[in-house]
Design a protein around this motif. Structure first.
Motif, short mmCIF file in Angstrom:
data_model
loop_
_atom_site.label_atom_id
_atom_site.label_comp_id
_atom_site.label_asym_id
_atom_site.label_seq_id
_atom_site.Cartn_x
_atom_site.Cartn_y
_atom_site.Cartn_z
N LEU A 129 29.93 55.90 24.00
CA LEU A 129 30.97 55.24 24.84
C LEU A 129 32.31 54.98 23.81
N GLY A 130 32.60 56.05 23.24
CA GLY A 130 33.82 55.93 22.46
C GLY A 130 35.23 55.33 23.30
N TYR A 131 35.47 55.92 24.63
CA TYR A 131 36.62 55.60 25.22
C TYR A 131 36.42 54.11 26.07
N ALA A 132 35.39 53.75 26.43
CA ALA A 132 34.97 52.47 26.81
C ALA A 132 35.13 51.21 25.74
N GLN A 133 34.86 51.72 24.63
CA GLN A 133 34.87 50.71 23.46
C GLN A 133 36.34 50.01 23.30
N HIS A 134 37.27 50.88 23.44
CA HIS A 134 38.84 50.35 23.40
C HIS A 134 39.20 49.70 24.38
N ASP A 135 38.92 50.23 25.65
CA ASP A 135 39.31 49.39 26.88
C ASP A 135 38.60 47.80 26.77
N ALA A 136 37.37 47.75 26.20
CA ALA A 136 36.55 46.36 26.07
C ALA A 136 37.19 45.57 25.12
N ARG A 137 37.93 46.12 24.25
CA ARG A 137 38.55 45.30 23.19
C ARG A 137 39.70 44.64 23.66
N TYR A 138 40.47 45.56 24.61
CA TYR A 138 41.99 45.12 24.69
C TYR A 138 42.06 44.57 26.36
N ALA A 139 41.17 44.87 27.12
CA ALA A 139 41.27 44.41 28.61
C ALA A 139 41.23 43.06 28.57
N ILE B 76 49.81 50.57 28.07
CA ILE B 76 48.81 50.37 29.02
C ILE B 76 48.18 48.81 28.83
N ALA B 77 48.56 48.05 29.87
CA ALA B 77 48.01 46.74 29.68
C ALA B 77 46.79 46.29 30.87
N ASP C 193 47.00 42.51 43.81
CA ASP C 193 48.22 43.78 43.88
C ASP C 193 48.86 43.80 42.57
N GLY C 194 48.91 45.32 42.42
CA GLY C 194 49.79 45.69 41.23
C GLY C 194 49.00 45.74 39.97
N MET C 195 47.92 45.29 39.71
CA MET C 195 47.22 45.02 38.45
C MET C 195 46.66 46.67 37.97
N THR C 196 46.48 46.49 36.81
CA THR C 196 45.96 47.77 36.05
C THR C 196 44.43 47.68 35.95
N LEU C 197 43.93 48.82 36.45
CA LEU C 197 42.18 48.99 36.14
C LEU C 197 42.03 50.37 35.36
N SER C 198 40.94 49.79 34.58
CA SER C 198 40.70 51.05 33.62
C SER C 198 39.13 51.43 33.79
N ARG D 101 46.42 57.68 24.16
CA ARG D 101 45.93 56.56 24.78
C ARG D 101 45.68 55.33 24.22
N ALA D 102 44.92 55.45 23.06
CA ALA D 102 44.50 54.32 22.24
C ALA D 102 45.68 53.55 21.58
N ARG D 103 46.78 54.45 21.44
CA ARG D 103 47.94 53.69 20.63
C ARG D 103 48.57 52.98 21.92
N ALA D 104 48.67 53.53 23.13
CA ALA D 104 49.48 53.09 24.31
C ALA D 104 48.70 51.69 24.65
N ILE D 105 47.30 51.57 24.53
CA ILE D 105 46.55 50.37 24.85
C ILE D 105 46.91 49.36 23.77
N GLU D 106 46.99 49.54 22.58
CA GLU D 106 47.10 48.77 21.53
C GLU D 106 48.73 48.27 21.55
N GLU D 107 49.80 49.18 21.86
CA GLU D 107 50.90 48.57 21.90
C GLU D 107 51.51 47.77 23.34
N GLY D 108 50.39 47.98 23.98
CA GLY D 108 50.72 47.21 25.50
C GLY D 108 51.43 48.07 26.46
#
Length: 522
Positions: free
Chosen positions: A197-207, A167-168, A70-75, A158-165
């Protein structure tokens, strides 16, 4: 909580429950000029034992092994566009598992994701981060059905938000049109191929945990790899990723609409007048309507004059891929592919380069592609007399669009041109003030309609060049009055009360500051 007025003149909250303190927009380059340092948040390292199979027996088993709770973040990524079946598949399994209050963080929501509205109502999803939203989901957000205000971000934001946390990501579910047993995957091959898969690449690095979902598990190792195996924890094999006919359309066609063609012709003439269509030019254009028609004029001009550009970027169409093959550009930087013709180009040409969304447009990295862009041609839903652009809401204030890379490219390009018809459905496209500012007016150089070209007063050089070229330059207030003399002044839906408790969504500028607020509508 209180409302502030930011540098764009828009009311924004100082903080919100469930989100916390917020920074008001201070200008397109304020954070960069201030030299703000933003920490980068990386996922923890965790190894896998040798020769352990990554192929999970089922989606449920993979989700349980990932520790989904519960409460987790899914991308998710939206490269499958309107054909995507992965996000609905995963949310259905989440509901069967009894999960609640999940945070959904896709790169964008499309027409394939109407089910999200129902999962919000049933308490499975309580927070959303996205770039775009449409249909039932847009209506649900606009009515205030999502418990926590939705964050709308650009691709670079979105890229910035993922890198800075901000979006965790706990678990990234990455649709993989082709995947080998080691976990290498690509979007350029397979029955559900979608291209980059440019958007997926970032998710793969930071998830924290990455699950590749594929309908095409390859018996041998992939040689064309978008995301490498060391970023992938598990693989789930499904019958299909979605509807191939809606994942990759045929090659985009040039519009035959005479209004769009008039707009495109005048936009192209403005590009010529700017003298930026020269050897080494870098260029981005949209995928349809007048935008793609501009690319046709530019291609003919580059052929005629023997001009070779340095690169094209962004969402890549087959039209841009053909310009690469003709030698009109040295390279293409591809963060997402818009039609089927692009997939073959990605595999065949080494100078058709797949890039992630941070490389593309993150304003707080050490140099994104769009910050070296010469020319961008962008569409809009409507604009206002301050040159602000709305690509998110309709006249009724309901969410039905996407931020995308609009504000990213407008900020980075030497010349940003917005093209749109002067009216749609009998309603003037130029407002006194748009309902949602996605791209601030100080980053928009020109607005081109079939009835005239409006040049931002900040660009006196461009105005002079346009007049020397005898282009139909008009003051934006005059053009608005001219159009409204034909259409009449439309009755806009009443603006909601701008109180913090009425905020249903926030438009975050690419640097992390709040550009605008969207309020609950009845």
């Amino acid at each position: 909580m209180k409302m502030l007025v930011n540098a764009a003149g828009r009311p924004v909250p100082s903080e919100l429950p469930g989100i916390g303190p917020l920074l008001p927009y201070r200008g397109p380059w304020a954070r960069l000029e201030a030299g703000d340092m933003v920490p980068r948040i990386l996922p923890p390292l965790r190894g896998e034992p040798p020769r352990r199979s990554k192929v999970a027996p089922s989606l449920r088993a993979a989700m349980e092994r990932a520790g989904l709770a519960d409460g987790m973040t899914l991308s998710f990524h939206h490269h499958l566009r309107n054909g995507d079946a992965v996000l609905p598949l995963v949310l259905a399994e989440c509901e069967r598992m009894g999960l609640k209050n999940l945070c959904l963080a896709p790169s964008s929501l499309t027409d394939a994701h109407e089910c999200v509205a129902d999962y919000v109502r049933r308490g499975v999803v309580s927070r959303i981060h996205t770039s775009g939203v449409r249909g039932k989901v847009g209506k649900a957000i606009s009515r205030g059905e999502v418990p926590v205000p939705v964050m709308v971000r650009s691709h670079g934001g979105r890229a910035r938000a993922i890198e800075e946390g901000s979006i965790a990501i706990d678990v990234a579910f990455l649709a993989a049109p082709a995947c080998d047993e080691q976990g290498n995957l690509t979007g350029a091959l397979g029955p559900s191929a979608c291209g980059s898969l440019g958007y997926a690449q970032h998710d793969a690095r930071y998830a924290r945990h990455v699950i590749a979902v594929t309908d095409n598990l390859m018996p041998s190792s992939l040689t064309h790899i978008s995301i490498p195996q060391y970023l992938v924890n598990q693989i789930v094999v499904v019958d299909n990723l979605g509807d191939p006919g809606k994942i990759a359309s045929g090659s985009a066609r040039i519009t035959r609409n005479p209004v769009d063609l008039k707009i495109a012709r005048d936009a192209y003439r403005l590009l010529r007048a700017s003298e930026l269509l020269a050897p080494g030019v870098s260029f981005q254009v949209g995928a349809g309507g007048a935008s793609l028609a501009v690319a046709a004029y530019v291609r003919d001009y580059m052929r005629e004059k023997g001009i070779r550009g340095s690169w094209g970027c962004g969402g890549i169409t087959g039209y841009m891929a053909s310009m690469l093959e003709e030698g009109l550009f040295d390279a293409l930087y591809d963060v997402q592919s818009f039609d089927a013709a692009v997939q073959d180009s990605l595999v065949r040409f080494r100078n058709h380069i797949e890039i992630d969304q941070s490389w593309y447009a993150n304003p707080l990295n050490r140099g994104c592609v769009v910050h070296n862009l010469d020319v961008v041609v962008l569409a809009a839903l409507d604009v206002d007399t301050s040159f602000n652009v709305n690509v998110l809401t309709g006249h009724d204030g309901v969410l039905r669009g996407a931020s995308g890379g609009h504000c990213d490219t407008a900020a980075g390009a030497k010349l940003s041109v917005v093209v749109l018809p002067s009216f749609r459905g009998g309603v003037c496209s130029i407002k006194d003030a748009v309902r949602a500012v996605v791209t601030p007016g100080e980053t928009v150089d020109a607005i081109v309609t079939e009835r005239g070209i409006c040049i931002n007063p900040l660009r006196t050089d461009l105005r002079e060049a346009a007049r020397k070229a005898k282009l139909p330059v008009k003051e934006i207030a005059d053009l608005k009055a001219e159009v409204e003399a034909l259409t009449g002044k439309a009755e806009e839906a009443p603006l909601p009360d701008p109180k913090p408790e009425n905020v249903v969504a926030l438009i975050e500028y690419r640097d992390g500051t709040i550009l605008d607020s969207l309020f609950r509508i009845s």
